[in-house]
Design an enzyme around this catalytic site. Sequence first.
Site, PDB file in Angstrom:
ATOM      1  N   HIS A  59      83.741  24.726  59.610  1.00  0.00           N
ATOM      2  CA  HIS A  59      82.494  24.506  58.867  1.00  0.00           C
ATOM      3  C   HIS A  59      82.685  23.431  57.793  1.00  0.00           C
ATOM      4  CE1 HIS A  59      78.875  25.070  56.525  1.00  0.00           C
ATOM      5  NE2 HIS A  59      79.652  25.182  55.455  1.00  0.00           N
ATOM      6  N   GLU A  97      73.321  22.301  53.198  1.00  0.00           N
ATOM      7  CA  GLU A  97      73.675  23.248  54.265  1.00  0.00           C
ATOM      8  C   GLU A  97      72.692  23.251  55.440  1.00  0.00           C
ATOM      9  OE1 GLU A  97      76.451  24.694  54.593  1.00  0.00           O
ATOM     10  OE2 GLU A  97      77.307  24.922  52.593  1.00  0.00           O
TER      11      GLU A  97
END
Length: 290
Positions: A126, A172
């Site tokens: 991530h 995000e």
Amino acid sequence: MTTAADSPDTNTDDCTIAQDWEAYCDRDHATWRQLFERQSRLLVGRACDEYLAGLDQLGVCADGIPDFRKLNDVLGKTTGWQVVAVPGLISEAAFFGHMAERRFVATRWIRSPEQMDYLQEPDIFHDVYGHVPLLTNPAFADYLQAYGRGGLKALRLGALDKLARLYWYTVEFGLLHTPDGPRIYGAGILSSRGESIYCLDDRKPNRIAFDLKRILRTRYRIDDFQETYFVIDSFEQLMSETAPDFAPIYRELAGLAEIEPGDIQPSDTSVGGSFTDRGSATKMQKKGRG
Ligand code: PHE
Ligand code: FE
């Protein structure tokens, strides 16, 4: 905050640790390869060009887990950002402090083969595959540094709950409007197979034009795909619309109600298809699900 007093390579001044790249085993690199290959096939035509260019430029590839020293060579020459490893969660002040100095804080662990599709906490896939490529883009690089400074300020003003939503809905889970249609730039989407498809192809989520105050008021879900995505026109827009002093904005918003993740406001501008196109049935279903 996680302390890493037991870790011999901890730099106690700033909570960073060495990546210790040599310590990854074959299985770790194989996990990276599998995630990388799956996601890279999917992201063609879905991720924004700036992200894909960064991935290329950094030499992030299927070979295995990237070595931060190599990433930092390239980043140092492009935007001056650096990636630093931390042992896990660090304090908000440390997180923003690094960001304000153009240091991107990343985890060094990689998920196990059983966790390919879902993770509660960020791992190196991530952090590095999702976040780091855009650090090569000058406008995004400036935005993230400004966010770090803004974070320190929000901490002092007790407004972090508001500002955190901006990170969530841009860094995000942000989408970017392009002549070819919406493209992904948010790291939480870029590192998730399911959400990379869902955020663009599914009729359910709202896709709303970027609106700073609206975002600061909007709660978000951490346990499922987003119900709402905000779409920017450019990274320059992100930078210019967040340039004003937020202190008076925080004061103004303190008196206003929060907005639930899936709610639509009269002032919202839908991007790529109006809300009414989807009919009231969708909204009814949403309510039904609770
Ligand atoms: N302009 C914001 C402030 O005064 C700082 C900021 C910039 C926050 C960019 C987020 C992103 O607090
Ligand atoms: Fe992240």
